[in-house]
Design a protein around this motif. Structure first.
Motif, PDB file in Angstrom:
ATOM      1  N   ILE A 160     -34.677   8.683 -20.373  1.00  0.00           N
ATOM      2  CA  ILE A 160     -34.527   7.573 -21.307  1.00  0.00           C
ATOM      3  C   ILE A 160     -35.246   7.923 -22.607  1.00  0.00           C
ATOM      4  O   ILE A 160     -36.343   8.479 -22.582  1.00  0.00           O
ATOM      5  N   HIS A 161     -34.635   7.614 -23.746  1.00  0.00           N
ATOM      6  CA  HIS A 161     -35.281   7.887 -25.020  1.00  0.00           C
ATOM      7  C   HIS A 161     -36.605   7.134 -25.096  1.00  0.00           C
ATOM      8  O   HIS A 161     -36.652   5.914 -24.882  1.00  0.00           O
ATOM      9  N   SER A 209     -27.092   1.052 -19.405  1.00  0.00           N
ATOM     10  CA  SER A 209     -27.116   2.249 -18.555  1.00  0.00           C
ATOM     11  C   SER A 209     -28.535   2.781 -18.337  1.00  0.00           C
ATOM     12  O   SER A 209     -28.766   3.618 -17.458  1.00  0.00           O
ATOM     13  N   ASP A 210     -29.480   2.320 -19.161  1.00  0.00           N
ATOM     14  CA  ASP A 210     -30.859   2.799 -19.033  1.00  0.00           C
ATOM     15  C   ASP A 210     -31.605   2.154 -17.869  1.00  0.00           C
ATOM     16  O   ASP A 210     -32.525   2.757 -17.307  1.00  0.00           O
ATOM     17  N   TRP A 211     -31.214   0.926 -17.517  1.00  0.00           N
ATOM     18  CA  TRP A 211     -31.986   0.194 -16.515  1.00  0.00           C
ATOM     19  C   TRP A 211     -31.961   0.851 -15.139  1.00  0.00           C
ATOM     20  O   TRP A 211     -33.021   0.947 -14.490  1.00  0.00           O
ATOM     21  N   LEU A 271     -33.432  -1.065 -24.561  1.00  0.00           N
ATOM     22  CA  LEU A 271     -32.730  -0.266 -23.569  1.00  0.00           C
ATOM     23  C   LEU A 271     -31.267  -0.670 -23.477  1.00  0.00           C
ATOM     24  O   LEU A 271     -30.909  -1.852 -23.589  1.00  0.00           O
ATOM     25  N   GLN A 272     -30.424   0.324 -23.281  1.00  0.00           N
ATOM     26  CA  GLN A 272     -29.013   0.072 -23.027  1.00  0.00           C
ATOM     27  C   GLN A 272     -28.833  -0.330 -21.554  1.00  0.00           C
ATOM     28  O   GLN A 272     -29.712  -0.108 -20.727  1.00  0.00           O
ATOM     29  N   ARG A 310     -31.682   3.986 -14.551  1.00  0.00           N
ATOM     30  CA  ARG A 310     -32.516   5.189 -14.669  1.00  0.00           C
ATOM     31  C   ARG A 310     -33.994   4.822 -14.701  1.00  0.00           C
ATOM     32  O   ARG A 310     -34.834   5.541 -14.157  1.00  0.00           O
ATOM     33  N   LEU A 313     -37.560   3.034 -25.130  1.00  0.00           N
ATOM     34  CA  LEU A 313     -38.414   2.476 -24.082  1.00  0.00           C
ATOM     35  C   LEU A 313     -39.589   1.718 -24.698  1.00  0.00           C
ATOM     36  O   LEU A 313     -39.917   0.597 -24.281  1.00  0.00           O
TER      37      LEU A 313
END
Length: 463
Positions: free
Chosen positions: A259-260, A272-274, A269-270, A276, A264
């Motif tokens: 994650i960027h 799709s980030d959650w 967060l996008q 991860r 963070l």
């Protein structure tokens, strides 16, 4: 009367009979000296026994016979005969010796009782440290007490020279075991090319210096390696004197979750980030990766906390970020202080039998060279760092000096400029800055503005 005699239980701290048996055995058989296994005069409790033993050893070492008569004459010539009871006592000791065959066991008893006396002495000194008013802090007293106890292991111990044929046996057994198991001897960093350059990774007892100019990524590299090591089931302690623990945790989440870091930290967060992030939390939650963000630690702080952590949780790798932020010490000059820190960390690595990875800063001298690559003399504040280290790795990112070259985007180098047990080399890496993560570099090496980046292997061996 000796102070020990004041206590009814003091007889357990010495054995007059064993001391007499050793002396008598030597008087009857000078060749028995080879079976004493490091026994010294200081191990004897009684003063007269120390004098007699020293005279026997002196005569035998000079290739002269050492029996009742010759020892008595030698002591008499030195004016010490009456001090040891004269000829009568020497004769009684020799006559009452049970057997020279068991002299090794008698010597062992004498050494063992000497160790008990030293233990009692250390206990008294520790009690005195605690009860005597002084400016020493509690942690300093604990460290001195630990040093006193550590010194006890040296009582009666003497390393004898060994023939190379004898020493080869365990080495060959290790080589054979590694050959059949396929397991490398060091602790893997999680980056195969770096492991290969370091003969299998990080090695116990070694001080590894990771240095670089600001913003080169030395903290990111060492933290990344620490996470890789912890992910493999080992225990890692990071002493972070520069960054707060929350910042280290955020970097770890970005690193493990892909994650960027900026997203963070900003909470942007996008969707799709959650998933991860959830995976990263679970992954990190199972690691033995500890963080101590106490600022300006002293060498004593680092040592005390590392020892305590090893007792409680085990410890395979210690990371100190970084040398320049440590404090304390009796040295007045900064270069001497840094040298004391590096020597102390090297000693700690050997004492705990773990690799200690310490970060260091570089001077600006490398920026005066065409290729900008640092060399050992660029290590800032102290030349002792170079001397004490087993391995020195410089983190170098050419894109910092040539930002308009798109081929250099993400290209980094781990420049191994000291490797006590291996060759020097340049290890190309991919730095994913948004994730604070280093990975293997794949594909051709980029072109630098001053010429091609050449991957050097086996420049020299620093042995």
């Amino acid at each position: 009367m000796n102070a020990i005699d004041d206590f009814p239980q003091a007889r357990a701290l010495y054995s007059v009979e064993a001391e007499q048996a050793v002396l008598g055995g030597l008087l009857l058989d000078n060749d028995a000296i080879d079976r004493l296994n490091g026994l010294e005069a200081a191990h004897f409790y009684r003063d007269d026994h120390r004098v007699i033993f020293s005279r026997i050893i002196g005569l035998v070492s000079a290739n002269r016979p050492a029996d009742v008569i010759t020892v008595f004459e030698s002591l008499q010539s030195q004016g010490q005969a009456e001090r040891v009871g004269g000829l009568a006592y020497l004769n009684a000791v020799a006559q009452h010796t049970p057997s020279t065959a068991n002299i090794a066991r008698y010597a062992e008893i004498v050494r063992d009782r000497a160790l008990l006396r030293e233990t009692a002495s250390a206990a008294r000194k520790m009690l005195e440290l605690v009860e005597t008013p002084s400016a020493m802090k509690g942690a300093e007293i604990v460290d001195k007490a630990q040093s006193l106890l550590a010194d006890l292991s040296k009582v009666g111990v003497r390393r004898e020279p060994k023939m190379i044929a004898e020493l080869m046996v365990p080495v060959i057994e290790q080589v054979d075991a590694r050959h059949h198991s396929g397991i490398e001897p060091g602790i893997s960093t999680g980056i195969a090319s770096l492991d290969a350059a370091l003969n299998g990774g990080l090695h116990p007892g070694n001080l590894v210096i990771v240095a670089g100019r600001p913003s080169m990524g030395k903290t990111a590299l060492t933290t990344d390696l620490g996470l890789n090591i912890a992910d493999a089931g080992r225990s890692v302690l990071l002493d972070s004197m520069e960054m707060a623990d929350a910042e280290i945790v955020a970097r770890a989440l970005a690193n493990r979750g892909g994650i960027h870091l900026s997203a963070l930290l900003r909470g942007r967060l996008q969707d799709s980030d959650w998933p991860r992030l959830t995976w990263a939390v679970q992954n990190l939650g199972g690691m033995r990766f500890a963080i101590d963000d106490t600022p300006a630690m002293s060498l004593l702080d680092v040592k005390t906390k590392a020892k305590a952590h090893k007792r409680k949780h085990g410890l395979d790798v210690l990371i100190v970020d970084y040398l320049g932020l440590m404090s304390g010490g009796e040295e007045k000059m900064r270069t001497q202080q840094i040298g004391a820190y590096s020597r102390g960390l090297k000693a700690l690595a050997k004492e705990l039998s773990i690799p200690v990875v310490a970060l260091a800063q570089l001077s600006r001298k490398n920026e005066e060279r065409p290729d900008r690559k640092p060399i050992l003399s660029d290590l800032r504040d102290s030349g002792d760092i170079e001397q004490d280290a087993d391995v020195v790795i410089f983190v170098h990112r050419p894109e910092m000096y040539d930002p308009n070259n798109p081929d250099l985007k993400g290209y980094a180098e781990a420049l191994i400029r000291k490797n006590r047990n291996g060759a020097l080399s340049d290890v190309p890496l991919l730095y994913r800055g948004a994730l604070t993560k280093f990975e293997e570099w794949t594909g051709p090496l980029p072109m630098l503005s001053h010429g091609p980046a050449v991957r050097k292997r086996g420049i020299a061996a620093d042995l």
